[in-house]
Scaffold this active site. Structure first.
Site, PDB file in Angstrom:
ATOM      1  N   GLY A  17       3.445  -4.170   3.180  1.00  0.00           N
ATOM      2  CA  GLY A  17       2.346  -3.327   2.727  1.00  0.00           C
ATOM      3  C   GLY A  17       1.884  -2.415   3.836  1.00  0.00           C
ATOM      4  O   GLY A  17       2.331  -2.484   4.973  1.00  0.00           O
ATOM      5  N   GLY A  19      -1.617   0.582   4.849  1.00  0.00           N
ATOM      6  CA  GLY A  19      -2.782   1.349   4.470  1.00  0.00           C
ATOM      7  C   GLY A  19      -2.900   2.586   5.317  1.00  0.00           C
ATOM      8  O   GLY A  19      -1.936   3.043   5.932  1.00  0.00           O
ATOM      9  N   GLY A  20      -4.116   3.134   5.399  1.00  0.00           N
ATOM     10  CA  GLY A  20      -4.308   4.363   6.136  1.00  0.00           C
ATOM     11  C   GLY A  20      -4.151   4.201   7.632  1.00  0.00           C
ATOM     12  O   GLY A  20      -3.743   5.130   8.310  1.00  0.00           O
ATOM     13  N   MET A  21      -4.482   3.009   8.153  1.00  0.00           N
ATOM     14  CA  MET A  21      -4.469   2.867   9.608  1.00  0.00           C
ATOM     15  C   MET A  21      -3.619   1.718  10.087  1.00  0.00           C
ATOM     16  O   MET A  21      -3.502   1.511  11.296  1.00  0.00           O
ATOM     17  CB  MET A  21      -5.897   2.703  10.138  1.00  0.00           C
ATOM     18  CG  MET A  21      -6.629   1.499   9.605  1.00  0.00           C
ATOM     19  SD  MET A  21      -8.318   1.329  10.251  1.00  0.00           S
ATOM     20  CE  MET A  21      -7.963   0.826  11.924  1.00  0.00           C
ATOM     21  N   VAL A  24       1.372  -3.906   7.242  1.00  0.00           N
ATOM     22  CA  VAL A  24       1.404  -5.366   7.172  1.00  0.00           C
ATOM     23  C   VAL A  24       2.865  -5.818   7.046  1.00  0.00           C
ATOM     24  O   VAL A  24       3.627  -5.275   6.244  1.00  0.00           O
ATOM     25  CB  VAL A  24       0.577  -5.891   5.982  1.00  0.00           C
ATOM     26  CG1 VAL A  24       0.615  -7.422   5.943  1.00  0.00           C
ATOM     27  CG2 VAL A  24      -0.853  -5.403   6.095  1.00  0.00           C
ATOM     28  N   LYS A  39      -0.582  -7.789  10.858  1.00  0.00           N
ATOM     29  CA  LYS A  39      -1.092  -6.455  10.581  1.00  0.00           C
ATOM     30  C   LYS A  39      -1.035  -5.641  11.873  1.00  0.00           C
ATOM     31  O   LYS A  39      -1.651  -6.019  12.874  1.00  0.00           O
ATOM     32  CB  LYS A  39      -2.525  -6.529  10.063  1.00  0.00           C
ATOM     33  CG  LYS A  39      -3.085  -5.193   9.607  1.00  0.00           C
ATOM     34  CD  LYS A  39      -4.437  -5.382   8.929  1.00  0.00           C
ATOM     35  CE  LYS A  39      -4.927  -4.070   8.334  1.00  0.00           C
ATOM     36  NZ  LYS A  39      -6.222  -4.246   7.648  1.00  0.00           N
ATOM     37  N   ASP A 133     -15.495  -2.242   1.802  1.00  0.00           N
ATOM     38  CA  ASP A 133     -14.293  -1.700   1.150  1.00  0.00           C
ATOM     39  C   ASP A 133     -13.785  -2.686   0.101  1.00  0.00           C
ATOM     40  O   ASP A 133     -12.592  -2.948   0.003  1.00  0.00           O
ATOM     41  CB  ASP A 133     -13.210  -1.410   2.184  1.00  0.00           C
ATOM     42  CG  ASP A 133     -12.115  -0.493   1.629  1.00  0.00           C
ATOM     43  OD1 ASP A 133     -12.384   0.205   0.630  1.00  0.00           O
ATOM     44  OD2 ASP A 133     -11.001  -0.493   2.181  1.00  0.00           O
TER      45      ASP A 133
END
Length: 538
Positions: A17, A19-21, A24, A39, A133
């Site tokens: 996976g 995300g923006g920053m 994973v 992560k 979030d």
């Protein structure tokens, strides 16, 4: 990253996976032989101190939480320019995947999931941590049917409400609270609003507000009433709709004031239903699976209507679009108020506090001490030292100085002792051995053992510890050095009545050195000597 072993312990297996920053990965802890999730901060941000600080804050905030509905944090570290967090690996799906695959969820199931999320938020809020979030993408459904909240990517430990970054909207726009949309103060009730949106999506199968842009969606969170759930599906009980609408109240005073309040209402509804539906089925395929019978929450069946059908039945006046200038005016007002709030927060007189002594304190303990004094911190560097790992070894400003509240304290953190292999120096000259040990980070002990040997003078005969031993850098290494061959005893000759030149020649022939000489003139002879003739000397 695939195949890399971080810090000699975590072997990266595959990416699961991102995300923006951060990304994973599934990894293997070679020390404990278990599967973990790692992560890793995106390389795009590793040069950005602000993002690195956020990433560390995520680990430190989440690591302090211990709750069965929160993904556990095992470790946090840095390997070169790679910053990473080691987490519990969850076998299952995200709640977003479950909703996409299954559509709207049964009422009891949605309430059970919402209850577990509320339990996670209650635990976090008690520790002063606001998630900010909450969305289905950050909620995992395990293979055995448990719910776990993950990704405290913008969570922030706080003792009071906090301001979003310079008025910027934080969190996914479909789930942000009105105060987040306007760049205002956020707190526990902001997480409750987002959980209300998640409950709405589980029951309706779609988010309450959609639009062509982030800005238009944010405006709807600020302005438009929540579309009633029972217009989309009259099958949803009135009490359940009331809970969702109260959680999503635009005014914070109209919402549940704590996650515990919401949790109690969800628990009450579930008790009244008299039925607990298994969540395990949600992480498996719905195909060919019989639909559960309706429980006490679902009194009668009325066909579910889409939002488009509801909108079609609504008065035409509701469909009219606002003029563009109204949106522009509202945007200007929001930006102006956000700027005013931020400036007031920045320049409002803050109380004076005394900087505490943080030396040798663990980073998490230092964080709690600073939070109690309304101070923040940033880690400016990590250095090897004799202190424990993650202990504070330097701070700026120093302890005892008076500063304003909310001042950021710069901390230098210990990486623990640095270890290295002792180089083998037996057989080398003493000077060369000293250089090699120094270059490896070690020192030569002050006391050097010397002994006679057949090796040349100053040759290293032995070392303790031996070469190849892994030790903490700066450890003293004891050396044994050659003093050359052991001298052979010589009998002192009689020098009486010899001239000085004759005495010097005889001593040189025997390998002895001439000492001091007392006498005048060229015609003198030896009349006394020390040592006396016949003594054994070297």
């Amino acid at each position: 990253m695939i195949g890399r072993v971080l810090s000699g312990r975590y072997e990266i297996i595959e990416r699961v996976g991102g995300g923006g920053m951060a990304f994973v990965y599934r990894a293997r802890d070679v020390l404990l032989n278990r599967t973990v999730a790692v992560k890793v901060l995106s390389p795009h941000y590793t040069s950005d101190e602000d993002f690195v600080r956020k990433f560390r804050r995520e680990a430190q905030a989440a690591a302090s939480l211990s709750n069965p509905n929160i993904v556990g944090i095992f470790d946090v570290g840095q390997d070169g320019d790679v910053y990473y967090i080691v987490m519990e690996f969850i076998e299952g799906k995200t709640l977003k995947q479950v909703i996409n695959e299954s559509g709207p969820l049964p009422v009891t199931t949605a309430m059970q999931i919402g209850k577990q999320i509320a339990e996670a938020l209650r635990s976090a809020h008690k520790h002063g941590i606001i998630h900010r979030d909450i969305k289905p993408h950050n909620i995992m459904m395990t293979s055995d049917g448990h719910v776990k909240v993950t990704d405290f990517g913008i969570a922030r430990a706080t003792t009071s409400s906090t301001l979003t970054n310079s008025g910027a909207m934080i969190g996914s726009v479909h789930y942000i609270s009105p105060e987040q949309a306007r760049g205002g103060f956020t707190g526990e009730k902001s997480d409750i609003y987002s959980l209300g949106v998640v409950l709405y999506e589980m029951l309706a199968g779609e988010v309450p507000f959609a639009g062509e842009s982030m800005f238009s969606i944010a405006l709807k969170h600020l302005q438009e009433p929540v579309p009633p759930l029972r217009q989309i599906d009259p099958h949803i009980p009135v009490e359940v709709e009331r809970i969702v609408l109260k959680a999503m109240a635009k005014d914070q005073t109209g919402r549940y004031q704590t996650a515990d309040e919401l949790l109690q209402e969800l628990s009450s509804v579930l008790r009244e239903s008299g039925k607990k539906e298994s969540l395990r089925e949600l992480v498996t395929s719905r195909k060919d699976r019989p639909q559960p019978a309706e429980d006490n929450l679902e009194k009668t069946y009325v066909p579910r209507r889409s939002r488009d059908a509801v909108a079609a039945e609504a008065p035409v006046a509701q469909k009219r679009h606002r003029p563009w200038w109204q949106y522009a005016s509202l945007a200007a007002v929001i930006l102006m108020l956000s700027g005013m709030a931020f400036m007031a927060w920045m320049f409002w007189p803050k109380p004076v506090v005394v900087v505490p002594e943080l030396y040798d304190k663990d980073l998490l303990e230092a964080q709690r001490i600073l939070a109690d004094l309304q101070l923040t911190y940033t880690v400016v560097s990590q250095q090897y030292s004799d202190n424990e790992p993650n202990a504070v070894i330097d701070q700026d400003p120093p302890a005892g100085r008076e500063v304003r509240a909310n001042r950021e304290i710069a901390l230098t953190i210990s990486k623990g002792p640095e270890y290295a292999d002792v180089p083998p120096v037996v057989g080398l000259a003493l000077r060369e051995a000293e250089i090699q040990l120094h270059n490896a980070g070690f020192v030569v002990a002050e006391t050097i053992n010397r002994t006679y040997s057949d090796e040349p003078v100053d040759t290293v005969l032995d070392q303790n510890p031996l070469g190849g031993t892994r030790l903490k850098r700066s450890t003293p290494i004891i050396l044994t050095v050659s003093d050359g061959p052991e001298p052979v005893p010589v009998e002192v000759p009689g020098l009486l009545k010899l001239s000085p030149d004759q005495a010097h020649a005889l001593l040189a022939e025997l390998g002895l050195l001439s000492g001091t000489e007392d006498g005048l003139g060229r015609d003198v002879v030896v009349i006394a000597q020390s040592p006396a003739p016949g003594e054994q000397v070297t």
